[in-house]
Motif scaffolding. Structure first.
Motif, PDB file in Angstrom:
ATOM      1  N   GLN A   1       8.511   0.656  -2.302  1.00 34.80           N
ATOM      2  CA  GLN A   1       9.934   1.975  -3.461  1.00 34.80           C
ATOM      3  C   GLN A   1      10.750   1.256  -4.124  1.00 34.80           C
ATOM      4  OE1 GLN A   1       9.384   5.428  -1.413  1.00 34.80           O
ATOM      5  NE2 GLN A   1      11.491   4.597  -3.291  1.00 34.80           N
ATOM      6  N   LYS A  14       1.103  -0.983  -0.119  1.00 35.85           N
ATOM      7  CA  LYS A  14      -0.401  -0.084  -0.038  1.00 35.85           C
ATOM      8  C   LYS A  14       1.021   1.580  -0.683  1.00 35.85           C
ATOM      9  CE  LYS A  14      -3.949  -2.406   2.523  1.00 35.85           C
ATOM     10  NZ  LYS A  14      -5.059  -2.056   3.495  1.00 35.85           N
ATOM     11  N   GLN A  15       2.197   1.033   0.132  1.00 33.95           N
ATOM     12  CA  GLN A  15       3.266   2.472   0.139  1.00 33.95           C
ATOM     13  C   GLN A  15       3.901   1.529  -0.747  1.00 33.95           C
ATOM     14  OE1 GLN A  15       2.010   4.963   1.884  1.00 33.95           O
ATOM     15  NE2 GLN A  15       0.335   4.453   2.244  1.00 33.95           N
ATOM     16  N   PRO A  16       4.910   2.656  -0.961  1.00 33.94           N
ATOM     17  CA  PRO A  16       4.503   4.235  -1.144  1.00 33.94           C
ATOM     18  C   PRO A  16       3.036   4.364  -2.229  1.00 33.94           C
ATOM     19  CG  PRO A  16       6.073   4.128  -2.404  1.00 33.94           C
ATOM     20  CD  PRO A  16       5.989   2.500  -1.534  1.00 33.94           C
ATOM     21  N   TYR A  17       3.023   3.819  -2.773  1.00 33.86           N
ATOM     22  CA  TYR A  17       1.947   4.101  -3.356  1.00 33.86           C
ATOM     23  C   TYR A  17       0.804   2.190  -4.149  1.00 33.86           C
ATOM     24  CZ  TYR A  17       3.680   7.804  -5.851  1.00 33.86           C
ATOM     25  OH  TYR A  17       3.838   8.939  -5.840  1.00 33.86           O
ATOM     26  N   LEU A  18      -0.031   2.251  -3.447  1.00 32.64           N
ATOM     27  CA  LEU A  18      -1.003   1.221  -3.467  1.00 32.64           C
ATOM     28  C   LEU A  18      -0.065   0.616  -4.929  1.00 32.64           C
ATOM     29  CD1 LEU A  18      -3.541  -0.278  -2.545  1.00 32.64           C
ATOM     30  CD2 LEU A  18      -4.949   0.764  -4.260  1.00 32.64           C
TER      31      LEU A  18
END
Length: 291
Positions: free
Chosen positions: A269, A261-265
């Motif tokens: 990274q 879910k991080q840094p984007y769905l």
């Protein structure tokens, strides 16, 4: 002795097969001839717009992270791709924070998508593409076909190849009325580590009147028949479909698979760093349809 036995067994099997099939033993059965009805090997200097539309994003689906743009930055032809036979299409994704789509949405990535709607459409046939994919969790390239004249999912969707960045497997799926989204008509093929999706493979579906057969490098790994589909809903594969090849990033399917879910769905990274480094590339040697 073992070698001789194998030879005798093989000859006997061939003889039995020819007799059972009604083929005279002194004749050779000829394979069914295929006719090429569409072929693009991306060998020119520019994308053939008689074959393809270049998609430009408005509405974003599946919570994907990319906007599709019509640009040589995201879609280009190259005659210098290792392993490609006669040039290749290169679809490259970029980190582009704050990019605005034509309807005002903001996305942080841009990428490319070709589709043949209104130009090349087909009912049945074998649809194939030779592709090489990048490693990276959350990459979501696909080769697929979508029906015309009806709204989704009633139009029918044939996902010949989908991949969410785990190099050891790809998937195939069908979507239609009452079998869409979390469709029950889906299957994965797991590849050997030394021959994963980062190598060239031919992804194909043999779309027949009452069945769809999915292949990788001519190896059948999934078969869906009309009765299997109609157990869930209406058969949605009697109407014309157009071809699509695209490179999506993140979103619902990768996130569901990896939990990222991080840094984007759906995009960790490590993959963001890979995109920034210029490594987010999908290669398409050719796309073909035969009857």
């Amino acid at each position: 002795m073992k070698s001789n036995l194998l030879k005798v067994t093989a000859v006997s099997a061939v003889a039995l097969l020819t007799l059972c099939a009604g083929i005279p033993r002194n004749e050779t059965a000829k394979p069914e001839k295929e006719t090429v009805v569409f072929f693009d090997d991306f060998s020119g200097k520019e994308i053939n717009r008689d074959n393809w539309n270049v998609s430009v994003s408005g509405h974003i689906t599946n919570n994907e992270l990319q906007a599709y743009v019509d640009s040589s930055a995201t879609l280009q032809l190259s005659d210098n791709v290792s392993g490609a036979k006669n040039g290749a299409l290169v679809i490259k994704a970029h980190y582009s924070p704050g990019f605005k789509t034509k309807d005002g949405q903001t996305q942080d990535f841009i990428s490319g998508k070709l589709e043949s709607h209104g130009k090349k459409e087909f009912v049945t046939g074998k649809m194939s593409a030779r592709m090489k994919l990048p490693a990276g969790s959350g990459y979501w390239p696909a080769f697929w076909a979508l029906g015309i004249n009806k709204k989704w999912p009633d139009c029918g969707e044939i996902d010949v190849m989908e991949y969410v960045g785990e190099p050891e497997w790809i998937s195939a799926a069908l979507h239609g009325p009452n079998y869409f989204g979390e469709t029950p008509l889906v299957n994965k093929l797991f590849l050997k580590k030394e021959n994963d999706v980062t190598h060239w493979h031919v992804y194909a579906v043999d779309w027949q009147k009452d069945a769809l057969l999915f292949y990788v490098d001519d190896v059948l790994y999934y078969r869906v028949t009309r009765p299997m589909v109609e157990h869930y809903g209406k058969w949605a594969y009697d109407n014309p479909h157009f071809l699509i090849v695209n490179f999506a990033l993140g979103g619902a399917y990768p996130a569901k698979t990896t939990g990222v879910k991080q840094p984007y769905l759906g995009l960790p990274q490590s993959t963001l760093d890979d995109i920034k480094a210029g490594n987010a590339k999908v290669y398409v040697d050719w796309v073909k349809v035969t009857k």
